[in-house]
Design an enzyme around this catalytic site. Sequence first.
Site, mmCIF file in Angstrom:
data_model
loop_
_atom_site.group_PDB
_atom_site.id
_atom_site.type_symbol
_atom_site.label_atom_id
_atom_site.label_comp_id
_atom_site.label_asym_id
_atom_site.label_seq_id
_atom_site.Cartn_x
_atom_site.Cartn_y
_atom_site.Cartn_z
ATOM 1 N N ASP A 44 14.274 4.902 -2.738
ATOM 2 C CA ASP A 44 14.021 3.503 -2.412
ATOM 3 C C ASP A 44 14.340 2.621 -3.614
ATOM 4 O O ASP A 44 15.098 3.027 -4.502
ATOM 5 C CB ASP A 44 12.577 3.329 -1.943
ATOM 6 C CG ASP A 44 12.454 2.332 -0.807
ATOM 7 O OD1 ASP A 44 12.680 1.134 -1.050
ATOM 8 O OD2 ASP A 44 12.131 2.747 0.327
ATOM 9 N N HIS A 102 9.337 -2.794 -1.576
ATOM 10 C CA HIS A 102 9.764 -1.912 -0.487
ATOM 11 C C HIS A 102 9.441 -0.454 -0.790
ATOM 12 O O HIS A 102 8.852 0.259 0.026
ATOM 13 C CB HIS A 102 11.267 -2.093 -0.267
ATOM 14 C CG HIS A 102 11.801 -1.496 0.988
ATOM 15 N ND1 HIS A 102 12.191 -0.184 1.080
ATOM 16 C CD2 HIS A 102 12.024 -2.030 2.216
ATOM 17 C CE1 HIS A 102 12.647 0.061 2.306
ATOM 18 N NE2 HIS A 102 12.547 -1.045 3.016
ATOM 19 N N SER A 285 11.979 0.687 8.239
ATOM 20 C CA SER A 285 11.632 1.178 6.904
ATOM 21 C C SER A 285 10.181 1.616 6.820
ATOM 22 O O SER A 285 9.820 2.416 5.972
ATOM 23 C CB SER A 285 11.876 0.085 5.851
ATOM 24 O OG SER A 285 13.232 0.006 5.500
#
Length: 498
Positions: A44, A102, A285
């Site tokens: 990520d 994220h 995600s």
Amino acid sequence: MDSTKFALHVVLSSALLAASAMHDHDAVRNGGNMGEGVVIGVLDDGIDAGHPSFGDEGMPPPPAKWRGRCKYAGAACNNKLVGAREFTRHLPPGLLTRAGTHGTHASSVAAGASVRCADDSAASVSGVAPRAHLAFYQVCAAQGCSRGPIMHAVETALADGVDILSLSLGDDDDAGLGFHEDPVVAATFSAVMKGVFVCAAAGNKGSTPGSLTNDAPWILTVGASSQQQGSPPHPVTIPAFSSRGPSRNNGGVLKPDVVGPGVDILAAVPRSARGPSFASLSGTSMSAPHLSGVAALVKSAHPTWSPAAIKSAIMTTADTSVTDEITGAPASYFAMGAGLVNPAKAVDPGLVYDISREEYIPYLCGLGCTDDQVNRIIFPAPAVQCARMENTEAKDLNSPSIMVELTEERPAVTVRRTVTNVGAARSVYRVEVGAPDGVSVAVTPGLLQFDEVNQKASFTVTVERAPGSASVTGVWDAQLAWVSEAHVVRSPISISKL
């Protein structure tokens, strides 16, 4: 490669939910399974390694096979976060997102420790597999992700000894790439050849047919759902943003494989001056690390199972009562795959559709790839010659799902499947079939009897145009289920009539 080729699959949400993110996996945890002994590798954009979600209170050391390390600025490894590496040093400093929102969020969804929210002492946030170990690999920056770092990170993760790879990123090239053109496909193939389960987001391109990514058959391709399993039951909808099948590349393997919670998911984000921070994000995600956590639960319960067996367990136990947010009608298989993940059932599926690592090679030959193209995908495995093996059509790959195409020239199609008994030694399964008007689905034999664990049994499924339906075209959803006293092993059947 251009960093915009790959993107993180997140849809921002303004809500901050002061609620538990346990995602109702209590049924599994009550049995003592929280992912112990499993290492999840997350690729990520950065991680806040010091966040309490990655604390190691009560965590045992990583498995003896673990060879990873921390080589990441500001990160101190512990028994939760057992490895952290970055592969973006070649990028300008302004593009880096070392403590990425994220990546922090995705990592905590998969395996974050239980932490109380600062703004509500009654609420806590936990990952799906809170006793699993995490290894983080930074491959993305502010402007996206590129193939080189992803490939390098996968190779490193395999050498480190991860059990599961979680990728909440994908190819944003609308034209798509053939498998032989995408080095990331080759990297994930190497992972599966080494027994590592790969889970990836389907993408957030919405309801356009064929918009999903990460569609290789050895990957668990995950779409999003808007609600979790729960009691009392809640309505479940494959939100408008979740990318749809069919696959553009895989020759006829049904995609996505499954859907998982992906709307307003509360999880960790980089800490603020006030302390630990949590935020609600939406996107595939968020769905992918949910499924990575579920895979860790299954792997912990069944350490010797192959990636294909784990994938089968997740798919055949999924719940199918899912509504399409756009149409309000029941979701199609191209929207929800086999359905919404059910963690408690996935740990005890009864039967699995297993695929040996070597079976993917004749499948690749069956796609029409040249020897050079196949060998690019399977490297560093020994080179092969497709002409010297019996090629496998995509419909005949031993997948839990079935996808066939009927034409005037080919009004009936027969596929073969083999299941392995992983439930009670002595068990009997009877087939139940559901098919729409215009097609017939026949399964032979209609009964499977097992006398021991790991015993295999094969059957055929024949899909045929019903009399008088030759002029009707479109896509239909059918299903078959093997039903015993203790289990329902369900397979979706997607039928295209041309």
